[in-house]
Design a protein around this motif. Structure first.
Motif, PDB file in Angstrom:
ATOM      1  N   VAL A  94      34.222 -17.046 -17.528  1.00 40.66           N
ATOM      2  CA  VAL A  94      35.252 -17.878 -16.904  1.00 40.66           C
ATOM      3  C   VAL A  94      35.570 -17.438 -15.466  1.00 40.66           C
ATOM      4  N   ALA A  95      35.308 -16.198 -15.135  1.00 47.55           N
ATOM      5  CA  ALA A  95      35.599 -15.688 -13.794  1.00 47.55           C
ATOM      6  C   ALA A  95      34.326 -15.429 -12.989  1.00 47.55           C
ATOM      7  N   SER A  96      33.245 -16.123 -13.357  1.00 44.64           N
ATOM      8  CA  SER A  96      31.972 -15.889 -12.689  1.00 44.64           C
ATOM      9  C   SER A  96      31.472 -17.138 -11.974  1.00 44.64           C
ATOM     10  N   ASP A  97      30.444 -16.949 -11.154  1.00 40.54           N
ATOM     11  CA  ASP A  97      29.790 -18.087 -10.503  1.00 40.54           C
ATOM     12  C   ASP A  97      28.509 -18.471 -11.241  1.00 40.54           C
ATOM     13  N   ASP A  98      28.374 -18.036 -12.486  1.00 40.11           N
ATOM     14  CA  ASP A  98      27.220 -18.359 -13.316  1.00 40.11           C
ATOM     15  C   ASP A  98      27.084 -19.875 -13.459  1.00 40.11           C
ATOM     16  N   LEU A  99      25.858 -20.364 -13.488  1.00 39.30           N
ATOM     17  CA  LEU A  99      25.624 -21.805 -13.652  1.00 39.30           C
ATOM     18  C   LEU A  99      26.279 -22.356 -14.915  1.00 39.30           C
TER      19      LEU A  99
END
Length: 184
Positions: free
Chosen positions: A165-170
């Motif tokens: 939720v706090a990442s820039d993951d696709l």
């Protein structure tokens, strides 16, 4: 802004010590960091170019406690965003001039909140919390696995969802696009 270890975090290595994660429930844990956020906000407001700027406090997990704790100490935000936020201080009340929204996956923290281990009911998705929220976003892996013995929680997937939720993951793109739209 992050200027110290999270509860259960080893200050030297940054690694989480899950045995110490209960530190996150300390009702006074936000006072130092909340006060620092108030000071930061007051300092930024001294700049005439920033004095009319819109402000957003965005907190992941225990970081939400710091944001809402800073509000009890005098900070004001136009928007407060919970990214699977842990809890709000017992004395905290939503500011009528602030928009509050929670974005979460079904994750390890949500399990802890639902069992009462985290937040003592003062959580962003609790009824009357002041936070708006949509249904949980879906992570790339389910946190419940069906086995021959019945359903089992996949704690690895639950932890991955909490970090997602706090990442820039696709895999987090849908959530991030909605957050961007909501903040305008």
């Amino acid at each position: 802004m992050k200027d110290g270890p999270f509860p259960g975090e080893n200050a030297d290595t940054g690694a989480a010590n899950l045995i110490r994660i209960g530190e996150a429930n300390d009702p006074n844990s936000y006072e130092v960091t909340g006060d620092r956020l108030v000071s930061l906000q007051n300092g930024l407001l001294q700049d005439s170019d920033l004095s009319a700027a819109r402000t957003a406090g965005i907190g992941h997990s225990w970081g939400l406690t710091n944001i809402t704790g800073s509000e009890t100490l005098g900070a004001h935000y136009d928007n407060v965003v919970s990214l699977s936020g842990a809890w709000t201080p017992e004395t905290w009340q939503p500011d009528p001039g602030t928009d509050y929204k929670d974005y979460s996956y079904n994750d390890l923290l949500q399990i802890g909140q639902s069992t009462g281990l985290v937040g003592d009911g003062n959580t962003p998705r609790a009824e009357g919390s002041g936070f708006e929220h949509d249904p949980y976003y879906e992570g790339p892996r389910p946190i419940t696995i069906q086995t021959m013995d019945g359903p089992v929680t996949d704690f690895g997937a639950a932890m991955d969802n909490h970090n997602l939720v706090a990442s820039d993951d696709l895999a987090n793109r849908k959530l991030l696009l909605q957050l961007r739209k909501d903040l305008g």
